[in-house]
Structures are given as structure tokens and as C-alpha cells.
Design a protein around this motif. Structure first.
Motif, mmCIF file in Angstrom:
data_model
loop_
_atom_site.group_PDB
_atom_site.id
_atom_site.type_symbol
_atom_site.label_atom_id
_atom_site.label_comp_id
_atom_site.label_asym_id
_atom_site.label_seq_id
_atom_site.Cartn_x
_atom_site.Cartn_y
_atom_site.Cartn_z
ATOM 1 N N GLU A 1 7.206 -16.317 -12.844
ATOM 2 C CA GLU A 1 6.110 -15.350 -12.781
ATOM 3 C C GLU A 1 6.397 -14.157 -13.695
ATOM 4 N N LYS B 1 5.855 -15.277 -17.261
ATOM 5 C CA LYS B 1 4.404 -15.397 -17.486
ATOM 6 C C LYS B 1 3.800 -14.024 -17.775
ATOM 7 N N ARG B 2 4.206 -13.028 -17.012
ATOM 8 C CA ARG B 2 3.702 -11.669 -17.217
ATOM 9 C C ARG B 2 4.229 -11.081 -18.527
ATOM 10 N N LYS C 1 2.371 -12.607 -21.603
ATOM 11 C CA LYS C 1 0.918 -12.459 -21.618
ATOM 12 C C LYS C 1 0.508 -11.502 -22.741
ATOM 13 N N SER D 1 3.923 -5.019 -17.154
ATOM 14 C CA SER D 1 3.539 -5.964 -16.093
ATOM 15 C C SER D 1 4.754 -6.515 -15.351
ATOM 16 N N TYR E 1 5.655 -5.921 -11.325
ATOM 17 C CA TYR E 1 6.032 -7.032 -10.450
ATOM 18 C C TYR E 1 7.362 -6.742 -9.746
#
Length: 189
Positions: free
Chosen positions: A57, A60-61, A64, A175, A179
Motif C-alpha cells: 500500500e 502504491k501511494r 501514484k 501520501s 498513511y
């Protein structure tokens, strides 16, 4: 034939240094994409501090917004230690139209003689060595050397800063920072 770079690692957490390495390698070698590949359990390190889902995750952030960066979770779905030979064998079978470039830091270049099935692995992938302070890219193995701006950031340093309640802004993407705060990762509890 498509040219794809692979940047593997624990990404515990992913940081700006990873992104700089990926982008500079992509540009210098004219690669179509860079696939960020979090490992499940790396054979040369202790277990990650966070789970594979959390690290995926975060990657992925982190990627992005860059159309040339992708998350690939092939290794996180495999139980046990993640060996590059096994991963590359699967990827080459699934993508016969891709020529893969496996990006490693100079510390891993020095470790290449100890990689699992290294001679067979060299038939599946082209290694790219990224210079890193305190390490040499000198090796008998065929590698492409890439110069990147030196960014002295490590995941260990970021985890320590979080534990010591120090800011990590500009060391990770916004991001990823959000998180980390939401999930309270790496904090002493």
C-alpha cells in the motif's frame, strides 16, 4: 521488445531515495516503466517491520502520479523467502516480450556472488548497479552502471525518526507520510 526496470526491496517504508533511483535509471536507460516489487521475506535481511500488504500500500501511494511507475506484488503473494531467480523465471514466462533490467544498489552488487542461482539468473535479467556511498560497483558480473544523485535516506533512518517523534516530511511522499500517521506504523506503542 519492451524494456522494463524492476526495483525490488522491502520498502519498509518506501522513500524519496527509491523514487530518485527509479526515475534516474528509467531516464538513463530509456526504460518504458519501472516496476516496484516489494519482497515478502528477503533472503539477505531480517524480516520486515511491517506486513507485505502495508508495504505494498505504501509503494502504491509512493508511485501514484508517475505514469512510468507500477506496483508489482508477485513476491508478496509467495510464502517464505523471495528469491530473484524464482521471480524472474515467472516474469519471463508471463512476459516473453519484455527485456528486464533488475536495479540493485552497490551493496547488492558486492553480494551478487552469493545470490541464489546467480549464473542462471544472469540469463533472465540484465543487472543495473546504482552507485552508493561506501560501496564499489566492481564485479566480474555483467552490470550496467547508473549514476544517480546521492540521496542519503534509508528506511531504517525513517523508522528511527518516527520512533523518536522526528518529522519525515520530504523524506517520503506526502501520501506515504499520511498513511504512516493513519496506521501509526513504526511508532513505539
Amino acid at each position: 521488445m519492451r524494456k522494463i526496470g524492476i526495483l525490488g526491496g522491502t520498502f519498509d517504508p518506501p522513500h524519496i531515495g527509491h523514487l530518485v533511483i527509479a526515475e534516474e535509471t528509467r531516464v538513463q536507460l530509456d526504460l518504458e516503466e519501472i516496476w516496484f516489487m516489494p519482497s515478502n521475506t528477503p533472503p539477505h535481511k531480517d524480516a520486515a517491520k511491517t506486513g507485505a500488504e502495508e508495504r505494498s500500500e505504501m509503494v502504491k501511494r509512493a508511485v501514484k502520479g508517475n505514469p512510468h511507475f507500477r506496483l508489482n506484488t508477485i513476491e508478496t503473494h509467495r510464502l517464505g523467502k523471495s528469491y530473484t531467480f524464482d521471480t524472474m523465471k515467472v516474469l519471463r514466462a508471463e512476459h516473453p516480450d519484455i527485456y528486464f533490467y533488475f536495479i540493485i544498489g552497490a551493496d547488492m552488487v558486492e553480494y551478487l556472488p552469493h545470490w541464489d542461482r546467480i549464473d542462471e539468473l544472469l540469463e533472465l535479467v540484465q543487472f543495473v548497479g546504482v552507485k552508493r556511498q561506501g560501496y564499489s560497483l566492481s564485479t566480474t558480473y555483467p552490470i550496467i552502471e547508473v549514476d544517480v544523485p546521492f540521496v542519503e535516506i534509508s528506511s531504517t533512518m525513517i523508522r528511527e525518526r518516527i520512533r523518536n517523534k522526528l518529522p519525515i516530511r520530504y523524506l517520503v511522499t506526502e501520501s506515504v507520510n499520511e498513511y504512516l500517521k493513519e496506521q501509526q506504523l513504526y511508532e513505539d506503542r
